[in-house]
Design an enzyme around this catalytic site. Structure first.
Site: not given
Ligand SMILES: Cc1ncc(COP(=O)(O)O)c(C=O)c1O
Length: 376
Positions: A70, A323
């Protein structure tokens, strides 16, 4: 419990946990401190940077540690538009994770042009969009593998076909450690990765910023991470990330074959026992990562009930993005594939890891069948 939600997060490997502990208990020095305890942390971080960068054919100086996917996505999009002033427009796909969609929409509100590419019924972007470029000065951010369906975008075709004034980013959170990634071959300027999807700790990830890009930090503070991401680094999390990457690389072909066989078994069982299920993960193995199987149901009115009943049966699954779970919103990814709101709500994403068994898959399909029968 049978855990089939490994795209949300994975359990941390014992060996990784043990490798991290000394960096919290004994070697707790601040990596920016000049005395021996601090220097020890610095050395550990730089060794991890080298190993993780090498795993994707990048230079260590190109890898910046962050708190995860994120943060990397936010930092890259916002810095490219605002702090670094590299671009005045963004192009993303309609099936990006919210960690891309939401900052992109925020940037649109700040006056940047946002172009959203539609996908076909398998979730692939159409190649011909480049013939009508919305801007010659943009960041194109297309995810490598989708978190809900597992579909892979062949992003290596992007960079050579774009003007030199364009930059390419890919969110590789779901593909990193599962399929080979060579950033030179992919032709990306920026890449996002995260540790907790590959049995590493939560709260650590990285962004790749290709050498030569004048990237100004989105997060301001100290001069850590070559002035590109302020904040005291966590040697424990970084070492955990390093070992997770080391194991994922060493075992990639074994893990890949194992998860692919689970995916194949599930596809066969679903077709046999729940023929009304719509399978949203492409059948062609070259088009999807091996760890995800997404199915949806046209005749189920209460999609959330499927997940609750699976939970009561002792099976942890979700409907896609962590989410979105619990929010009752139809998945924007499945809607982009052409599914109705109802069908996009009644979806289940099974996601596997190296430690799931064929029996896990058999039990999951058996339970799913009786739940679907009870709801239709
Ligand atoms: C494709 C994708 N991008 C970003 C994220 C977010 O990653 P993080 O949980 O390390 O912030 C996720 C998490 O599910 C994801 O699947």
């Amino acid at each position: 419990m049978i855990y089939l939600d490994n795209s949300a997060t994975t359990h941390i490997d014992e060996e990784i946990l043990h490798a991290m502990l000394p960096w919290m208990q004994d070697f707790y020095g601040n990596p920016s401190s000049a005395y021996a305890l601090g220097r020890k942390s610095r050395v550990a971080i730089e060794e991890a940077r080298e190993e993780i960068a090498a795993s994707m054919n990048a230079h260590p100086a190109e890898l910046i540690f962050t708190s995860g996917g994120t943060e990397s996505n936010n930092a890259i999009l916002k810095s490219a538009c605002i702090e670094s002033r590299l671009v005045n427009a963004l192009t993303i796909s309609s099936i990006e994770h919210h960690a891309i969609l939401h900052p992109a929409e925020w940037l649109k509100d700040q006056g940047f042009t946002l172009n959203i590419l539609e996908v076909d019924s398998m979730g692939r972007i159409h190649d011909d969009w480049m013939q009508h470029l919305p801007s010659s000065n943009m960041l194109v951010s297309i995810m490598h593998a989708n978190n809900e369906t597992g579909v892979i975008q062949h992003i290596e075709g992007l960079k050579p076909n774009l003007p030199e004034t364009c930059f390419v980013h890919s969110d590789a959170v779901q593909s990193f450690g599962k399929i080979p990634i060579d950033v030179q071959q992919l032709g990306v300027d920026f890449l996002t990765i995260s540790a907790h999807k590959i049995h590493g700790p939560k709260g650590i990830g990285a962004m790749l910023i290709r050498k030569g890009i004048d990237f100004k930090s989105h997060q301001q503070g100290g001069g850590q991470e070559r002035n590109r991401r302020a904040g005291t680094e966590s040697p424990a999390l970084i070492v955990g990330f390093q070992i997770a990457v080391r194991k994922a690389m060493a075992e990639m072909s074994i893990r890949h074959a194992h998860m692919r066989s689970l995916q194949d078994t599930m596809r066969i069982l679903l077709k046999e026992h729940i023929p009304q299920a719509r399978i949203n993960t492409p059948e062609d193995p070259s088009l999807c990562i091996p760890s995800i199987m997404n199915v949806s149901f046209q005749d189920v009115n209460d999609g959330e009930a499927i997940l609750q009943l699976m939970d009561m049966a002792g099976i942890a699954v979700s409907n896609g993005s962590a989410c979105v779970s619990g929010s009752q919103q139809p998945s924007h990814v499945l809607k982009a594939l052409g599914l109705s709101d109802k069908e996009a709500r009644a979806a289940v994403r099974f996601s596997f890891c190296k430690d799931n068994s064929q029996e896990d898959v058999e039990i999951a399909v058996r339970e799913l069948k009786s739940i679907i029968d009870s709801l239709t």
